[in-house]
Scaffold this motif. Structure first.
Motif, PDB file in Angstrom:
ATOM      1  N   ILE A  86       0.878  -1.347  -0.146  1.00 27.48           N
ATOM      2  CA  ILE A  86       0.060   0.207  -0.037  1.00 27.48           C
ATOM      3  C   ILE A  86       0.872   1.254   0.022  1.00 27.48           C
ATOM      4  O   ILE A  86       1.967   1.500   0.792  1.00 27.48           O
ATOM      5  CB  ILE A  86      -0.900  -0.095   1.259  1.00 27.48           C
ATOM      6  N   HIS A  87       0.679   2.114  -1.022  1.00 28.66           N
ATOM      7  CA  HIS A  87       1.555   3.454  -1.153  1.00 28.66           C
ATOM      8  C   HIS A  87       0.503   4.480  -0.699  1.00 28.66           C
ATOM      9  O   HIS A  87      -0.510   4.549  -1.266  1.00 28.66           O
ATOM     10  CB  HIS A  87       1.704   3.408  -2.626  1.00 28.66           C
ATOM     11  N   CYS A  88       1.194   5.109   0.383  1.00 28.81           N
ATOM     12  CA  CYS A  88       0.501   6.311   0.591  1.00 28.81           C
ATOM     13  C   CYS A  88       1.470   7.741   0.298  1.00 28.81           C
ATOM     14  O   CYS A  88       2.469   7.338  -0.250  1.00 28.81           O
ATOM     15  CB  CYS A  88       0.462   6.461   2.192  1.00 28.81           C
ATOM     16  N   LYS A  89       1.072   8.756   0.436  1.00 25.08           N
ATOM     17  CA  LYS A  89       1.732   9.896   0.209  1.00 25.08           C
ATOM     18  C   LYS A  89       3.055   9.873   1.114  1.00 25.08           C
ATOM     19  O   LYS A  89       4.286  10.320   0.434  1.00 25.08           O
ATOM     20  CB  LYS A  89       0.913  11.226   0.476  1.00 25.08           C
ATOM     21  N   LEU A  93       3.442   1.021   2.987  1.00 25.72           N
ATOM     22  CA  LEU A  93       3.255  -0.197   3.978  1.00 25.72           C
ATOM     23  C   LEU A  93       3.372  -1.314   3.094  1.00 25.72           C
ATOM     24  O   LEU A  93       2.980  -1.721   1.987  1.00 25.72           O
ATOM     25  CB  LEU A  93       1.870  -0.211   4.396  1.00 25.72           C
ATOM     26  N   PHE A  94       4.255  -2.483   3.824  1.00 25.01           N
ATOM     27  CA  PHE A  94       4.467  -3.741   3.024  1.00 25.01           C
ATOM     28  C   PHE A  94       3.983  -4.830   3.624  1.00 25.01           C
ATOM     29  O   PHE A  94       4.047  -4.946   4.864  1.00 25.01           O
ATOM     30  CB  PHE A  94       6.098  -4.043   2.989  1.00 25.01           C
ATOM     31  N   PRO A  95       3.341  -5.574   3.098  1.00 28.75           N
ATOM     32  CA  PRO A  95       2.383  -6.919   3.658  1.00 28.75           C
ATOM     33  C   PRO A  95       3.510  -7.983   4.446  1.00 28.75           C
ATOM     34  O   PRO A  95       4.590  -7.863   4.137  1.00 28.75           O
ATOM     35  CB  PRO A  95       1.890  -7.483   2.555  1.00 28.75           C
ATOM     36  N   ILE A 171       5.844  -0.533   8.074  1.00 24.64           N
ATOM     37  CA  ILE A 171       5.817   0.674   7.254  1.00 24.64           C
ATOM     38  C   ILE A 171       7.213   1.476   7.290  1.00 24.64           C
ATOM     39  O   ILE A 171       8.158   1.115   8.132  1.00 24.64           O
ATOM     40  CB  ILE A 171       4.818   1.448   8.548  1.00 24.64           C
ATOM     41  N   ARG A 172       7.240   2.075   6.087  1.00 21.92           N
ATOM     42  CA  ARG A 172       8.718   2.821   5.987  1.00 21.92           C
ATOM     43  C   ARG A 172       8.106   4.215   5.448  1.00 21.92           C
ATOM     44  O   ARG A 172       7.408   4.425   4.649  1.00 21.92           O
ATOM     45  CB  ARG A 172       9.380   2.007   4.781  1.00 21.92           C
ATOM     46  N   ASP A 181      12.873   5.283  10.812  1.00 19.94           N
ATOM     47  CA  ASP A 181      11.973   5.441   9.706  1.00 19.94           C
ATOM     48  C   ASP A 181      11.197   4.042   9.245  1.00 19.94           C
ATOM     49  O   ASP A 181      10.197   4.364   8.418  1.00 19.94           O
ATOM     50  CB  ASP A 181      12.379   6.122   8.562  1.00 19.94           C
ATOM     51  N   THR A 182      11.353   3.294  10.141  1.00 19.66           N
ATOM     52  CA  THR A 182      10.852   1.822   9.648  1.00 19.66           C
ATOM     53  C   THR A 182      10.137   1.091  11.018  1.00 19.66           C
ATOM     54  O   THR A 182      10.411   1.641  12.238  1.00 19.66           O
ATOM     55  CB  THR A 182      11.653   0.756   9.255  1.00 19.66           C
ATOM     56  N   GLY A 183       9.029   0.517  10.641  1.00 23.96           N
ATOM     57  CA  GLY A 183       8.626  -0.324  12.085  1.00 23.96           C
ATOM     58  C   GLY A 183       7.481  -1.095  11.588  1.00 23.96           C
ATOM     59  O   GLY A 183       7.355  -1.261  10.358  1.00 23.96           O
ATOM     60  N   ARG A 184       7.100  -2.090  12.285  1.00 26.04           N
ATOM     61  CA  ARG A 184       6.243  -3.186  12.029  1.00 26.04           C
ATOM     62  C   ARG A 184       4.919  -2.952  13.029  1.00 26.04           C
ATOM     63  O   ARG A 184       4.934  -2.961  14.112  1.00 26.04           O
ATOM     64  CB  ARG A 184       6.709  -4.463  12.457  1.00 26.04           C
TER      65      ARG A 184
END
Length: 595
Positions: A86-89, A93-95, A171-172, A181-184
Motif C-alpha cells: 500500500i503506497h501512501c503519500k 506499507l509492506f505486507p 511501515i517505511r 523511519d521503519t517499524g512493524r
C-alpha cells in the motif's frame, strides 16, 4: 504535548490529501470484502460489489453497520489473505509474510471503537498516522505516546475491523532505510471507558424500547372489560323476564338477575317482580333436565349402533380367519408355493391380531354395561325386578356371542398348534410350554402390527402434507401460467407494432444465432480459450474452464451454442479405436471469409 490526549476536529484534518497509488489501497480493502474508501470519504470504485471480493468465503462487512454491540464475524484463520503493498503519500506499507500465522489479538471489548497501534517508527508523526488509518473510517481522536505506540478512536465499530487488517504490515517513511523511519505495525483492540459508556447507554436505550414494546403488546392483547350491567327499572325488569324464557338469551339474563340481587335491588315494591324472574329460572331447570335426557338417549342409541357394527365386523373377521386356517391345512397347503405360504401365514397372523383387538373392545363395552346394570340394581331394587327378564335375554345373547367367539378362538388356537408342530418337526411337548410359546408369538406379532400401524399413520400424514404442498404449488403455477399468457399476448401485440418500425439491421440481429448478451460473452470466452489451444479441446475441458467462472453453466448449453455457430467452431474426431475423441476447434478466421 504528545502524551496528553486531545480531540481532533474535522476542520484540522487535511481530508483532501491525494494518494500516490489508490489502486493498492482498493485492492487491500477488496480482499476483505469492504467497499474501498478514498481520502475524501468517497468510494474509489463506485460499482464495487462486496460479494465479489478476492477472498471468497469471507462474508462482506456492511459499512453502515450500527455500533450496538454487534461484532462482525471474524475472518477464518485458515483463509489465505492476499495482501499487497500500500503506497501512501508520506509512507509505504509492506505486507507481512503470508505463511506466518495471523497476529494475535485480545478479546474484543463490548462497543469497541478504539484500537492500540504499536510498532510505529520513531520519526512517525500524527499526520502520518492519520494518513494511514483515515482510510479505515472517520477518526475521532489520536493519543500518541513517546514510546512508538498510540491509541486511535474511530466513529463506528466496523472501522476497527478495517484497522485490524493493517496489523503485521511493515511501515517505511518515504524511501529512507533508517531504523528510526521503519517499524512493524501491531493493531489490537483497546479498552476505553468512553466506548464502554456509549455501549451501555445504547443497551439501556434498547432495553427501554423493548420494555415499551412489551407493554404495548400486553395492552393490545389484554381482554376487554365486560359490559356494565344496566340498573334496575320496571322496563329493564320486563326485558330480563322475557330473556329468561328464551334459551338463547338465558345466560345473559341470569347474570343480570344475579347482579341486581347482589346490589340490593329487592324491596317490598319489587319483590313480586323478582319472584316471577326466579320462578322463570326454576322452570328453566326442567328444560335443562329434558335436554340432558334427550342427549343421553342419543348417546345410548349411538352406543347400540356402534356395538352392532362392531359385532358384525367381528363376525366377518372370524370368517376370514377361518378361511386362512382351512387354507393352512395340509390338503390345500401342499399346492401353494413357498412365497404364497409365507404370505398366507402373515395375513393369518395379522387378521387374528386385529380380530382379538376388536373382540377385547367389544368385551370391554359389555363389561361396562354389566357394571352399570349392577350399579342400577344396587341403587334401585324395585326397577331390578321389572328389568330382570330383559337383562336375562341380553345376557343370553351376550353369552351366545361370547360362546361363538370363544369357539372361533379355540379353532384358531388348534390350527396354530398344528402349524407349530409341523414346523418344529412334530416334536412332543407339554401343553403348558406350547401355550407359552403361542402367547409369546402372539405378543410379538401384536407389537409388530402396532409399530407397523404407527409407521403407516406417519406416512399417511406426510403424504397428506406433501399433497397439500403439491396442490398449493399447482395453484401457484396455474396463476403464473395465466399471467405469462397475458404477458405473451401483450408482448405479441407490442412486437407486432414495433416490427413495422424496426430497421433492417435490427431484423438481421433478431435472426442471428446468438440470442442474448450471456451467449455473446460465452462465445468470446470460448473463442479465446480455443485460440490458445490450436489442436482443439473436448467439450468437458471447455466446460470445466467455464464453470470456474460461473458454476451454473452446463455442458448441454455450451454444446448447443457451439453447434449453432458452425462458421466459428468446428468439431473434429481425433485418435484411433478406443482413444477416439471429439475435439472442438476455432475456425472463425476461415468462417469470416466464407460469410
Amino acid at each position: 504535548s504528545t502524551d496528553g490526549g486531545r480531540n481532533l476536529s474535522l476542520d484540522s484534518i487535511p481530508m483532501g490529501l491525494p494518494m500516490s497509488d489508490p489502486t493498492a489501497w482498493a485492492t487491500a480493502m477488496n480482499n476483505l470484502g469492504m467497499a474501498p474508501m478514498g481520502m475524501t470519504g468517497q468510494p474509489l470504485l463506485p460499482d464495487f460489489d462486496p460479494a465479489l471480493g478476492m477472498m471468497t468465503g469471507i462474508p462482506p462487512i456492511n459499512p453502515m453497520m450500527p455500533g450496538l454491540g454487534i461484532v462482525p464475524p471474524p475472518i477464518p484463520p485458515d483463509m489465505p489473505a492476499v495482501k499487497e503493498i500500500i503506497h501512501c503519500k508520506s509512507c509505504t506499507l509492506f505486507p507481512p509474510n503470508p505463511h506466518l500465522p495471523p497476529p494475535a489479538t485480545r478479546e474484543r471489548p463490548p462497543g469497541c471503537k478504539t484500537v492500540f497501534v504499536g510498532g510505529l517508527p520513531e520519526n512517525g508523526t500524527e499526520q502520518i498516522i492519520m494518513e494511514v488509518f483515515e482510510q479505515c473510517g472517520e477518526v475521532i481522536a489520536i493519543r500518541k505516546s513517546k514510546k512508538n505506540f498510540c491509541h486511535i478512536r474511530f466513529a463506528e465499530e466496523f472501522m476497527v475491523d478495517k484497522a485490524l487488517y493493517l496489523s503485521g504490515y511493515r511501515i517505511r517513511l518515504g524511501s529512507s532505510t533508517d531504523k528510526k523511519d521503519t517499524g512493524r505495525l501491531h493493531v489490537d483492540f483497546a479498552q476505553a471507558r468512553d466506548d464502554l459508556y456509549e455501549w451501555e447507554c445504547k443497551q439501556r436505550m434498547l432495553a427501554r424500547e423493548e420494555r415499551h414494546r412489551r407493554r404495548l403488546a400486553e395492552e393490545r392483547f389484554r381482554p376487554p372489560s365486560p359490559p356494565p350491567v344496566v340498573h334496575y327499572s320496571d322496563h329493564e325488569c320486563s326485558v330480563v323476564a322475557e330473556k329468561l324464557k328464551d334459551d338463547t338469551k338465558f345466560s345473559e339474563a341470569i347474570q343480570t338477575l344475579l347482579t341486581w340481587i347482589e346490589r340490593g335491588e329487592v324491596n317490598r315494591r319489587t319483590a313480586n317482580n323478582f319472584y316471577s324472574m326466579i320462578q322463570s329460572a326454576n322452570s328453566h331447570i326442567r328444560r335443562l333436565v329434558n335436554e340432558k335426557a334427550a342427549h343421553e338417549k342419543e348417546m345410548e342409541e349411538a352406543k347400540e349402533k356402534f356395538k352392532l357394527a362392531l359385532s358384525g365386523i367381528l363376525v366377518q373377521f372370524e370368517q376370514i380367519v377361518a378361511v386362512y386356517h382351512s387354507a393352512s391345512k395340509q390338503k390345500a397347503w401342499d399346492h401353494f408355493t413357498k412365497a404364497q405360504r409365507k404370505n398366507i401365514s402373515v395375513w393369518c397372523k395379522q387378521a387374528e391380531e386385529i380380530r382379538n383387538i376388536h373382540n377385547d373392545e367389544l368385551m370391554g363395552i359389555r363389561r361396562e354395561e354389566e357394571m352399570e346394570m349392577s350399579d342400577e340394581e344396587i341403587e334401585d331394587p324395585s326397577e331390578m325386578k321389572e328389568t330382570e327378564e330383559s337383562a336375562l335375554v341380553s345376557q343370553v345373547e351376550a353369552l351366545k356371542e361370547e360362546n361363538d367367539s370363544l369357539r372361533w378362538q379355540l379353532d384358531a388356537y388348534r390350527n396354530e398348534v398344528e402349524l407349530l408342530k409341523q414346523e418344529q418337526g412334530k416334536a412332543s411337548r407339554d401343553e403348558d410350554t406350547t401355550k407359552e410359546q403361542q402367547m409369546k408369538l402372539l405378543q410379538q406379532a401384536l407389537q409388530g402390527m402396532q409399530k407397523h400401524l404407527l409407521k403407516v399413520q406417519e406416512e399417511y400424514k406426510k403424504r397428506e402434507a406433501e399433497l397439500e404442498k403439491v396442490k398449493e404449488d399447482k395453484l401457484k403455477i396455474e396463476t403464473l401460467l395465466e399471467n405469462l399468457k397475458e404477458q405473451e399476448s401483450s408482448t405479441s401485440r407490442v412486437c407486432a407494432c414495433s416490427q413495422e418500425k424496426e430497421c433492417p439491421v435490427e431484423k438481421m440481429l433478431s435472426n442471428s444465432p446468438v440470442k442474448s448478451e450471456r451467449e455473446v460473452l460465452l462465445v468470446g470466452i470460448i473463442s479465446t480459450f480455443l485460440h490458445v489451444h490450436p489442436f482443439g479441446a473436448s467439450i468437458e475441458y471447455i466446460c470445466s474452464y467455464l464453470q470456474r467462472l460461473d458454476s451454473k453453466i452446463c455442458t448441454a448449453e455450451v454444446e448447443v451454442l457451439m453447434t449453432r455457430l458452425q462458421n466459428t467452431f468446428r468439431q473434429e474426431l481425433s485418435g484411433v479405436g478406443a482413444s477416439l475423441e471429439k475435439r472442438w476447434k476455432f475456425c472463425g478466421f476461415d468462417g469470416l471469409k466464407m460469410t
